[in-house]
Motif scaffolding. Structure first.
Motif, short mmCIF file in Angstrom:
data_model
loop_
_atom_site.label_atom_id
_atom_site.label_comp_id
_atom_site.label_asym_id
_atom_site.label_seq_id
_atom_site.Cartn_x
_atom_site.Cartn_y
_atom_site.Cartn_z
N ARG A 49 134.60 91.22 65.62
CA ARG A 49 133.48 91.53 64.75
C ARG A 49 133.94 91.83 63.33
NH1 ARG A 49 131.81 96.00 69.03
NH2 ARG A 49 133.91 96.58 68.37
N VAL A 71 127.19 100.44 55.07
CA VAL A 71 127.16 99.18 55.81
C VAL A 71 126.23 98.18 55.13
CG1 VAL A 71 126.69 98.05 58.00
CG2 VAL A 71 127.65 100.36 57.96
N VAL B 105 128.09 93.65 71.43
CA VAL B 105 127.98 95.11 71.28
C VAL B 105 128.36 95.42 69.84
CG1 VAL B 105 128.80 97.32 72.09
CG2 VAL B 105 128.65 95.40 73.68
N ALA B 106 127.50 96.14 69.15
CA ALA B 106 127.74 96.39 67.73
C ALA B 106 128.97 97.24 67.51
CB ALA B 106 126.52 97.07 67.13
N SER B 107 129.66 96.99 66.41
CA SER B 107 130.85 97.75 66.06
C SER B 107 130.47 99.19 65.74
CB SER B 107 131.52 97.10 64.84
OG SER B 107 132.43 97.99 64.27
N LYS B 108 131.33 100.13 66.15
CA LYS B 108 131.04 101.55 65.88
C LYS B 108 131.22 101.88 64.41
CE LYS B 108 131.72 103.28 70.49
NZ LYS B 108 132.88 103.09 71.37
N LEU B 109 131.91 101.01 63.67
CA LEU B 109 132.07 101.25 62.23
C LEU B 109 130.73 101.14 61.53
CD1 LEU B 109 135.26 99.28 61.13
CD2 LEU B 109 135.03 101.71 61.52
N ALA B 110 129.84 100.33 62.10
CA ALA B 110 128.54 100.10 61.47
C ALA B 110 127.52 101.12 61.92
CB ALA B 110 128.06 98.69 61.82
#
Lengths: 445, 111
Positions: A49, A71, B105-110
């Motif tokens: 990602r 973000v 699954v979305a990145s936890k950074l976002a």
């Protein structure tokens, strides 16, 4: 460390990512890169990602300059694949991200995993059309017989939407694992390097690429070195360098011949043969090479040091900085736990006066070339109060440990900072720990 | 160590001690050789490099790979609630009707 206008003091600005200790593999950050203006900051992770942050400036006036990265966009760049021919998994981990200089309203970046490079377009949409003649608002088609008048659709404002779409996929050109990509200053071509070969691509053409370096021996038993990193010169579109696992850097000129197997310059520091040990070659392997912004120098990172080379002098570096020399007496354990193979990156600040690289225990190091000073700082949640000034850290190599020093044996080798990035103009840095991204800025910008 | 004992150390041993003092690397090498006596002399040789070239887990075939992936997914994936009702028959589905891909699954950074 003194900078223009007084001492440079690094302060905590932000941290991104989860706090919990249980780190999912997909969340491991594998690359960090600012774009050419520093307004955007991209990260790639092991899960394939990409997350892009955008800078929002709260207070333009020094010394209260405050900016925040929030973000902007996130997308799945690469998916895991299976190489049917070799029965090997192709990891989706993003090895590198490189931004293209901005040409129009959209932003473009190249992201690569081990085998495939993709060009992504990131564009903003803040208007949408309304009032179609043949379609209802929800998309269903109207019965043409019910239409009695015509209207012109209008664009109405909407909430900002940032879309990422893959514009090009550059696949099937690498037998080995891609370690570097580098956009040429001509803005039309870029190179991709794997362990044994370097290919030249045109950004518009995906079905072919030119092989410009091939160091694969006819007999693989004779393999002695691999390519570890490659980069185009920032201004000379015919020049690029590649580094090797043997600690050498070759500079090549694409004008000389189509296949640049013969280097134009070979940068190598002579080694005292009596100092050679089992570890010598492993720790001399270059993990990163970066040209200075002015194009006159290049920096290389090997396991224990950072070296600055003058492009006009091949026989030795002009500056050498020890990152963590105290590890030299720990090489045996570092070999056993594989840490000796960790690939640290390095970066220059905007005016090439300071260089930065990571280390263990979430420490990172900065070397001020002009003032001949260096500092060790730590990226940790404990020092994460807003604008908290980072205290310099010190590692005690042996003997009596002073207060506030940390002994070599207490270092956490699982907490490694492999990826760091420096804003192209300002003193803002992005430091990636295993799964968190820290942003620090100079108190006086 | 008494002075007399030091005097009886021959020059060879002294050189060894000096080596260890001068070069921590050589001391580490000795440690490694002691632990792994079968270690080849040339670490940068082709064996080591070839291992590097073929990094990545080898599977027996694509079936083996997909089974391994499925096992991993069952463990790691957070519960993705089946909010979308299945649409069968009725009408030709539009893009809005199709269920979202569950694998992302979305990145936890976002977050």
């Amino acid at each position: 460390m003194a900078g223009p206008g007084g001492d440079m003091q690094w302060c905590f600005s932000q941290v991104k990512g989860a706090i919990d200790d249980d780190v999912a593999e997909a969340d491991i950050i594998s690359t960090v890169e600012f774009n050419h203006t520093g307004e955007l900051l991209a990260t790639g992770d092991k899960g394939g990602r990409v997350v892009i942050f955008q800078q929002e400036i709260e207070n333009k006036n020094p010394p209260q300059f405050r900016s925040e990265y929030n973000v902007y966009s996130t997308f799945q760049s690469h998916e895991p694949e299976f190489d049917y021919l070799k029965s090997l998994e192709i990891e989706e981990k993003i090895n590198k991200i490189r931004w293209l200089p901005q040409k129009n309203a959209a932003q473009f970046l190249l992201s690569t995993n081990d085998k495939t490079i993709k060009l992504w377009k990131i564009s903003e949409r803040d208007k949408r059309p309304e009032g179609y003649n043949l379609k209802e608002e929800d998309g269903r088609y109207k019965d043409p017989n019910t239409i009695t008048s015509l209207r012109v659709p209008v664009l109405i404002p909407m909430d900002l939407m940032v879309e990422a779409s893959p514009r090009r996929v550059f696949a099937n050109a690498h037998t080995y694992h891609i370690n570097s990509i580098s956009v040429n200053s001509d803005n039309e071509t870029y190179l991709s390097a794997d362990d044994l070969r370097i290919n030249l691509w045109h950004l518009e053409i995906t079905d072919r690429s030119f092989n410009i370096v091939d160091i694969k021996p006819a007999n693989m038993e004779e393999l002695t070195e691999v390519i570890t990193a490659a980069e185009f010169h920032p201004h000379q579109c015919n020049t690029f360098v590649y580094s090797s696992s043997k600690g050498t850097i070759r500079l090549c000129d694409m004008r000389a011949s189509a296949l640049c197997d013969k280097h134009s310059k070979l940068f190598e520091e002579p080694e005292d043969p009596s100092n050679r040990s089992f570890f010598s070659e492993i720790i001399s392997s270059i993990s990163d090479v970066k040209f200075s912004h002015n194009g006159r120098y290049m920096m290389t990172r090997d396991y224990l040091s950072v070296k600055i080379w003058d492009l006009n002098m091949e026989n030795r570096p002009v500056e050498t900085y020890q990152v963590h020399e105290y590890l030299r007496s720990k090489l045996c354990s570092l070999y056993e736990n594989d840490c000796i193979f960790d690939k640290f990156e390095c970066c220059w600040n905007g005016n090439d006066s300071v260089v930065m690289t990571g280390s263990y225990n979430n420490f990172f190091r900065m070397f001020d070339r002009g003032h001949r000073r260096d500092v060790t700082l730590e990226a940790s949640r404990e020092n994460s109060k807003p604008m908290q000034v980072l205290k310099p850290r010190k590692v005690c190599a042996g003997g009596k440990r002073k207060k506030d020093e940390i002994s070599v044996d207490s270092l956490d080798f699982n907490k490694k900072i492999l990826h760091t990035a420096w804003h192209p103009q300002d003193n803002i840095i992005a430091v990636a720990t295993t799964n968190n991204l820290y942003i620090f800025q100079d108190k006086v910008i | 160590m008494s002075e007399e004992a030091e005097d009886t150390m021959n020059s060879e041993e002294q050189q060894e001690v000096e080596d260890k003092v001068i070069s921590p690397e050589k001391a580490e090498e000795a440690k490694l050789k002691a632990r792994y006596p079968n270690l080849g002399a040339k670490p940068g040789g082709s064996d080591f490099l070839r291992k590097r070239l073929q990094k990545g887990q080898k599977y027996f075939d694509s079936g083996d790979y997909n089974m391994a992936k499925a096992k991993m997914k069952n463990k790691q994936l957070p519960s993705a609630p089946a909010e979308k009702t299945e649409i069968t028959g009725g009408h030709i589905p539009t893009p809005q009707d199709l269920p979202q891909r569950k694998t992302i699954v979305a990145s936890k950074l976002a977050g």
